[in-house]
Design a protein around this motif. Structure first.
Motif, PDB file in Angstrom:
ATOM      1  N   CYS A 175       9.948  -3.823  -0.698  1.00 24.85           N
ATOM      2  CA  CYS A 175       8.623  -3.220  -0.834  1.00 24.85           C
ATOM      3  C   CYS A 175       8.696  -1.765  -0.394  1.00 24.85           C
ATOM      4  N   GLY A 176       8.247  -0.866  -1.252  1.00 23.55           N
ATOM      5  CA  GLY A 176       8.374   0.554  -0.979  1.00 23.55           C
ATOM      6  C   GLY A 176       7.053   1.292  -1.088  1.00 23.55           C
ATOM      7  N   PRO A 177       6.406   1.623   0.031  1.00 21.77           N
ATOM      8  CA  PRO A 177       5.292   2.569  -0.020  1.00 21.77           C
ATOM      9  C   PRO A 177       5.824   3.954  -0.372  1.00 21.77           C
ATOM     10  N   VAL A 178       5.221   4.617  -1.361  1.00 22.19           N
ATOM     11  CA  VAL A 178       5.690   5.931  -1.787  1.00 22.19           C
ATOM     12  C   VAL A 178       4.506   6.865  -2.018  1.00 22.19           C
ATOM     13  N   ASN A 179       4.794   8.174  -1.964  1.00 24.16           N
ATOM     14  CA  ASN A 179       3.916   9.230  -2.491  1.00 24.16           C
ATOM     15  C   ASN A 179       4.799  10.078  -3.390  1.00 24.16           C
ATOM     16  N   TRP A 180       4.760   9.845  -4.687  1.00 30.20           N
ATOM     17  CA  TRP A 180       5.613  10.560  -5.617  1.00 30.20           C
ATOM     18  C   TRP A 180       4.868  11.757  -6.193  1.00 30.20           C
ATOM     19  N   PRO A 181       5.282  13.004  -5.861  1.00 25.29           N
ATOM     20  CA  PRO A 181       4.660  14.166  -6.492  1.00 25.29           C
ATOM     21  C   PRO A 181       4.871  14.137  -8.003  1.00 25.29           C
ATOM     22  N   LEU A 182       3.883  14.668  -8.728  1.00 28.66           N
ATOM     23  CA  LEU A 182       3.991  14.722 -10.184  1.00 28.66           C
ATOM     24  C   LEU A 182       4.838  15.915 -10.592  1.00 28.66           C
ATOM     25  N   TYR A 183       5.910  15.652 -11.345  1.00 29.04           N
ATOM     26  CA  TYR A 183       6.778  16.699 -11.865  1.00 29.04           C
ATOM     27  C   TYR A 183       6.820  16.614 -13.388  1.00 29.04           C
ATOM     28  N   PRO A 184       7.107  17.730 -14.050  1.00 25.65           N
ATOM     29  CA  PRO A 184       7.287  17.686 -15.506  1.00 25.65           C
ATOM     30  C   PRO A 184       8.484  16.795 -15.867  1.00 25.65           C
ATOM     31  N   ARG A 185       8.424  16.214 -17.053  1.00 29.55           N
ATOM     32  CA  ARG A 185       9.544  15.417 -17.552  1.00 29.55           C
ATOM     33  C   ARG A 185       9.573  15.536 -19.067  1.00 29.55           C
ATOM     34  N   TYR A 224      11.464   8.556  -0.398  1.00 29.14           N
ATOM     35  CA  TYR A 224      12.747   9.237  -0.589  1.00 29.14           C
ATOM     36  C   TYR A 224      13.920   8.366  -0.144  1.00 29.14           C
ATOM     37  N   ASP A 225      13.699   7.412   0.764  1.00 29.95           N
ATOM     38  CA  ASP A 225      14.760   6.463   1.131  1.00 29.95           C
ATOM     39  C   ASP A 225      15.327   5.764  -0.104  1.00 29.95           C
ATOM     40  N   LEU A 226      14.475   5.539  -1.111  1.00 37.26           N
ATOM     41  CA  LEU A 226      14.895   4.823  -2.311  1.00 37.26           C
ATOM     42  C   LEU A 226      15.872   5.618  -3.168  1.00 37.26           C
ATOM     43  N   GLU A 227      16.040   6.911  -2.835  1.00 35.10           N
ATOM     44  CA  GLU A 227      16.968   7.757  -3.588  1.00 35.10           C
ATOM     45  C   GLU A 227      18.415   7.583  -3.124  1.00 35.10           C
ATOM     46  N   LEU A 270       0.845  -1.195   0.000  1.00 36.53           N
ATOM     47  CA  LEU A 270       0.000   0.000   0.000  1.00 36.53           C
ATOM     48  C   LEU A 270       0.879   1.243   0.000  1.00 36.53           C
ATOM     49  N   PRO A 271       0.321   2.409  -0.362  1.00 42.55           N
ATOM     50  CA  PRO A 271       1.148   3.610  -0.480  1.00 42.55           C
ATOM     51  C   PRO A 271       1.680   4.135   0.850  1.00 42.55           C
ATOM     52  N   GLU A 272       2.574   5.098   0.744  1.00 47.09           N
ATOM     53  CA  GLU A 272       3.075   5.864   1.882  1.00 47.09           C
ATOM     54  C   GLU A 272       1.909   6.589   2.555  1.00 47.09           C
ATOM     55  N   LEU A 273       1.928   6.616   3.895  1.00 47.64           N
ATOM     56  CA  LEU A 273       0.889   7.307   4.676  1.00 47.64           C
ATOM     57  C   LEU A 273      -0.508   6.933   4.197  1.00 47.64           C
ATOM     58  N   ALA A 274      -0.698   5.638   3.953  1.00 45.87           N
ATOM     59  CA  ALA A 274      -1.954   5.165   3.372  1.00 45.87           C
ATOM     60  C   ALA A 274      -3.149   5.419   4.282  1.00 45.87           C
ATOM     61  N   ASN A 275      -2.926   5.518   5.582  1.00 45.98           N
ATOM     62  CA  ASN A 275      -4.030   5.691   6.514  1.00 45.98           C
ATOM     63  C   ASN A 275      -4.443   7.137   6.701  1.00 45.98           C
ATOM     64  N   VAL A 327       6.794  -1.175  -5.703  1.00 42.77           N
ATOM     65  CA  VAL A 327       6.509   0.168  -5.206  1.00 42.77           C
ATOM     66  C   VAL A 327       5.027   0.456  -5.389  1.00 42.77           C
ATOM     67  N   ALA A 328       4.372   0.860  -4.303  1.00 38.76           N
ATOM     68  CA  ALA A 328       2.963   1.271  -4.352  1.00 38.76           C
ATOM     69  C   ALA A 328       2.898   2.783  -4.176  1.00 38.76           C
ATOM     70  N   ASP A 329       2.491   3.472  -5.229  1.00 36.69           N
ATOM     71  CA  ASP A 329       2.327   4.919  -5.213  1.00 36.69           C
ATOM     72  C   ASP A 329       0.854   5.243  -4.961  1.00 36.69           C
ATOM     73  N   ARG A 330       0.572   6.518  -4.733  1.00 36.59           N
ATOM     74  CA  ARG A 330      -0.814   6.930  -4.563  1.00 36.59           C
ATOM     75  C   ARG A 330      -1.292   7.661  -5.814  1.00 36.59           C
ATOM     76  N   ALA A 331      -2.592   7.897  -5.892  1.00 42.77           N
ATOM     77  CA  ALA A 331      -3.184   8.593  -7.023  1.00 42.77           C
ATOM     78  C   ALA A 331      -3.914   9.834  -6.524  1.00 42.77           C
ATOM     79  N   GLY A 332      -4.424  10.612  -7.490  1.00 36.79           N
ATOM     80  CA  GLY A 332      -5.281  11.735  -7.158  1.00 36.79           C
ATOM     81  C   GLY A 332      -4.541  13.047  -6.973  1.00 36.79           C
TER      82      GLY A 332
END
Length: 311
Positions: free
Chosen positions: A178-188, A158-161, A51-56, A213-218
Motif C-alpha cells: 500500500c503506497g500513499p503518494v502525492n504525484w506532481p503532474l508532469y507533461p507526458r 518516491y520510495d516506490l522509485e 489514503l494519500p501521502e500527507l493526507a492530514n 496506490v492512493a494519490d491526491r487530487a486538486g
C-alpha cells in the motif's frame, strides 16, 4: 500477529484507494474529507482503505515552521479519528501522515486496524522540496504487517522509485503493498500512461505482488497533482480505472492467493530464481558509473523538478 496465527489466510479482499484533496492549513476540514471518504469506502465493502501521502496536512510547505504547525503527534486528532473508523467498520487503514515527534517532522505512513495503531513507517527517500522544507528522512526498512485482511507492506511515493526497496517488502512476504503518494503532474507524450503508474505496474509484476496506490487530487499553491490512484494485480495489470486529476474512490476485490504464488512458468519463480550473490558483488565492486549529464524537467512548484540521467 504472526503469519502463523492466520490459520486461514484471506483470499479475496476488497481494497479502496481514496483520491481526495487535503486542504493545507485547514486540519478540521481535511479530517472531515478523510472521514467522508473512509465511510464511503466502508459502505462499498472495502476491508483495506488507502489514503494519500500527507493526507492530514497537505504538501506544499514553505518552511519547517509551517510544516511543524500542520504536523501531528501519533496520539493526535487524525489518528484518533482513523482508529475510531477502523474499529467501527472492521477496516485496515493505511494513510500518509505529517508526523511531529518533538521538534522533528516526518513524512510518515501508518497502518491502523480495529485494534489500533499497528505500525508506522517514515519515508526514507525524500523528494526534492521535502528536503528544503525540513522533513527528516526515516532510516528503518518498510514494515510488513499481518492483518485480518492480508499481509500488508507500506511505503511512500518516491520510495516506490527504488526497486531494491520494494523488493524488501516482497521478500518479507507482503501480499499487497500500500503506497500513499502525492504525484506532481508532469507533461507526458500523447497517449502514454503516466510514468509513475508504469513503475508501479513493474514493481507489482517483478515481485508478483498486488500494489494499491492512493494519490491526491486538486491544485495546491500552484502545483497540480496527477490524481493517479491505481490498484495493480500480481501480474502487473491495473484492475481499476484511472480518474486522473479528480477526487475519486476506486475499489477492487483481489485474490491475495495470487501473490503467494511466485511462479511465472513451470520452471521459473521470481524469487527462487534470484542470484543475490551476483548482485552484491557488483554493488561492492567500486566501478564508476558511466559519464552522465543531468537534465531537469521544469514545471513543478516548490522545486518539484524531475532530474534525469543521460549517458
Amino acid at each position: 500477529m504472526s503469519s502463523a496465527s492466520l490459520a486461514q489466510p484471506p483470499r479475496h479482499v476488497t481494497v479502496a484507494c481514496c483520491q481526495l484533496e487535503p486542504v493545507l492549513g485547514a486540519a478540521d476540514q481535511t479530517r472531515r474529507r478523510i472521514r467522508t471518504a473512509v465511510l464511503e469506502a466502508a459502505a462499498r465493502g472495502a476491508q483495506i482503505v488507502v489514503l494519500p501521502e500527507l493526507a492530514n496536512s497537505g504538501y506544499m510547505f514553505h518552511d519547517l515552521d509551517q510544516l511543524r504547525s500542520a504536523a501531528e503527534p501519533l496520539d493526535g486528532a487524525t489518528i484518533r479519528e482513523l482508529r475510531a473508523l477502523a474499529s467501527a467498520h472492521g477496516l485496515v487503514v493505511v494513510s500518509g501522515f505529517a508526523e511531529l515527534d518533538g521538534v522533528d517532522a516526518y513524512n510518515t505512513a501508518l497502518l491502523i486496524d480495529e485494534t489500533g495503531l499497528r505500525a508506522t513507517y517514515r519515508k526514507a527517500h525524500l523528494w526534492n522540496g521535502e528536503k528544503s522544507c525540513g522533513f527528516t528522512p526515516g532510516s528503518d526498512r518498510p514494515p510488513v504487517i499481518d492483518t485480518p485482511h492480508g499481509r500488508i507492506g507500506m511505503m511512500i511515493c518516491y520510495d516506490l522509485e527504488f526497486p531494491e526497496w520494494v523488493r524488501l517488502v516482497a521478500l518479507a512476504g507482503a501480499e499487497i503493498l500500500c503506497g500513499p503518494v502525492n504525484w506532481p503532474l508532469y507533461p507526458r507524450p500523447q497517449g502514454e500512461r503516466p510514468g509513475e503508474i508504469v513503475r508501479v505496474q513493474a514493481n507489482a509484476a517483478i515481485n508478483r505482488m498486488f500494489v494499491a496506490v492512493a494519490d491526491r487530487a486538486g491544485t495546491e499553491r500552484g502545483q497540480k497533482w496527477l490524481g493517479g490512484s491505481v490498484i495493480v494485480d500480481a501480474d502487473g495489470y491495473p484492475v481499476t480505472q484511472l480518474h486522473l486529476g479528480e477526487e475519486a474512490l476506486i475499489t477492487a476485490t483481489v485474490d491475495l492467493a495470487q501473490a503467494r504464488d511466485k511462479s511465472i512458468s513451470m520452471l521459473n519463480d521470481v524469487h527462487a530464481d534470484r542470484r543475490p550473490e551476483l548482485y552484491v558483488e557488483s554493488e561492492k565492486s567500486g566501478r564508476r558509473p558511466p559519464s552522465v549529464h543531468r537534465t531537469v524537467r521544469e514545471g513543478a512548484a516548490s522545486g518539484h523538478q524531475q532530474v534525469g540521467i543521460v549517458e
